[in-house]
Design a protein around this motif. Structure first.
Motif, PDB file in Angstrom:
ATOM      1  N   VAL A  86      -9.644  -0.286   5.628  1.00 34.31           N
ATOM      2  CA  VAL A  86     -10.176  -0.527   4.391  1.00 34.31           C
ATOM      3  C   VAL A  86      -9.195  -1.096   3.502  1.00 34.31           C
ATOM      4  N   MET A  87      -8.026  -0.445   3.182  1.00 30.03           N
ATOM      5  CA  MET A  87      -6.654  -0.964   2.289  1.00 30.03           C
ATOM      6  C   MET A  87      -6.551  -2.522   2.435  1.00 30.03           C
ATOM      7  N   LEU A  88      -6.400  -2.694   3.712  1.00 25.88           N
ATOM      8  CA  LEU A  88      -6.012  -4.289   4.089  1.00 25.88           C
ATOM      9  C   LEU A  88      -6.800  -5.321   4.194  1.00 25.88           C
ATOM     10  N   ILE A 108       0.912  -1.170   0.047  1.00 25.16           N
ATOM     11  CA  ILE A 108      -0.057  -0.054   0.127  1.00 25.16           C
ATOM     12  C   ILE A 108       0.882   1.464  -0.006  1.00 25.16           C
ATOM     13  N   ILE A 109       0.779   2.156  -0.941  1.00 26.24           N
ATOM     14  CA  ILE A 109       1.446   3.409  -1.009  1.00 26.24           C
ATOM     15  C   ILE A 109       0.703   4.664  -0.595  1.00 26.24           C
ATOM     16  N   ILE A 130      -6.762   3.557  -5.147  1.00 29.89           N
ATOM     17  CA  ILE A 130      -6.570   2.231  -6.097  1.00 29.89           C
ATOM     18  C   ILE A 130      -6.715   1.060  -4.789  1.00 29.89           C
ATOM     19  N   LEU A 131      -7.406  -0.063  -5.019  1.00 28.70           N
ATOM     20  CA  LEU A 131      -7.560  -1.122  -4.045  1.00 28.70           C
ATOM     21  C   LEU A 131      -6.684  -2.374  -4.645  1.00 28.70           C
ATOM     22  N   LEU A 132      -6.093  -2.986  -3.768  1.00 32.31           N
ATOM     23  CA  LEU A 132      -5.316  -4.239  -4.128  1.00 32.31           C
ATOM     24  C   LEU A 132      -5.876  -4.861  -5.010  1.00 32.31           C
ATOM     25  N   ASN A 133      -7.279  -5.210  -5.329  1.00 27.85           N
ATOM     26  CA  ASN A 133      -7.716  -5.994  -6.340  1.00 27.85           C
ATOM     27  C   ASN A 133      -8.123  -5.467  -7.641  1.00 27.85           C
ATOM     28  N   GLY A 153      -1.731  -1.127  -3.814  1.00 27.48           N
ATOM     29  CA  GLY A 153      -3.105  -0.297  -3.312  1.00 27.48           C
ATOM     30  C   GLY A 153      -2.173   1.063  -3.063  1.00 27.48           C
ATOM     31  N   ALA A 154      -3.194   2.127  -3.566  1.00 28.15           N
ATOM     32  CA  ALA A 154      -2.593   3.480  -3.222  1.00 28.15           C
ATOM     33  C   ALA A 154      -3.572   4.523  -3.045  1.00 28.15           C
TER      34      ALA A 154
END
Length: 201
Positions: free
Chosen positions: A101-103, A11-12, A63-66, A49-50
């Motif tokens: 959220v991101m993780l 995640i950035i 931007i989500l990981l998926n 993700g960012a």
């Protein structure tokens, strides 16, 4: 070998507060794109993700990981489209967003790979970072801070250390945003490649 293959979820988190300024924002985005260009990004290796933040987290452009698992060009284009504006530096709120959220698995986080978080900032957080950072690290994520030092900077390295929990992942750039150059981005790629995060493909 790693790079280009790294099996991690990264995640950035990008500071877009008013102290950054537009020319430096462009340097920061170019740095991120250059760094990620050195990797294969797909479903089974590196996922990215960012998001950007200032006084709030901008979920409309996150931007989500998926989202771009098999579309490296799309990912890099989405990062280049991240807009710059806003004031405030609520870094604690951004860190909580990573955890909450991101993780999350429903957003593409994989339970069997290492999570990495890279926060790039030039300023002092205006909210508390200690408790939310401890919560983030408790998930098993390794947290890095790229602390960019500008003339008259308000950044507090002791506060950045509260985020990382260790000096080993606190990366200080004394030469301002010009220090986010090709050599630094190549150096940073090694952190995507811990022994358990590489795959020989």
């Amino acid at each position: 070998m790693c790079p280009p293959f790294a099996r991690t979820d990264a995640i950035i988190v990008v500071d877009s507060s008013s102290s950054v300024k537009r020319p430096n924002w462009n340097k920061m985005i170019a740095f991120i794109v250059n760094m990620l260009s050195q990797f294969t990004i797909d479903q089974s290796s590196l996922r990215i993700g960012a998001f950007r933040y200032n006084r709030r987290v901008h979920t409309n452009t996150q931007i989500l990981l998926n989202q771009f698992n098999n579309d490296k060009d799309g990912l890099l284009a989405a990062i280049q489209r991240l807009p710059y504006n806003g004031g405030g530096t609520n870094t604690g709120r951004a860190i909580a967003h990573v955890t909450n959220v991101m993780l999350k698995p429903e957003n593409g986080n994989r339970p069997d790979v290492q999570d990495l978080v890279f926060l790039i900032t030039d300023g002092r957080a205006q909210d508390r970072v200690d408790l939310v950072s401890a919560d983030l690290r408790a998930t098993g994520a390794v947290v890095f801070v790229v602390a960019v030092i500008l003339p008259g900077s308000t950044i507090r390295l002791s506060q950045m250390l509260e985020i990382t929990g260790t000096n080993e992942t606190l990366l200080v750039v004394d030469s301002g945003f010009d220090g986010l150059d090709t050599a630094f981005s190549s150096m940073l790629t090694k952190y995507f490649c811990p022994a358990d995060a590489c795959s020989n493909i």
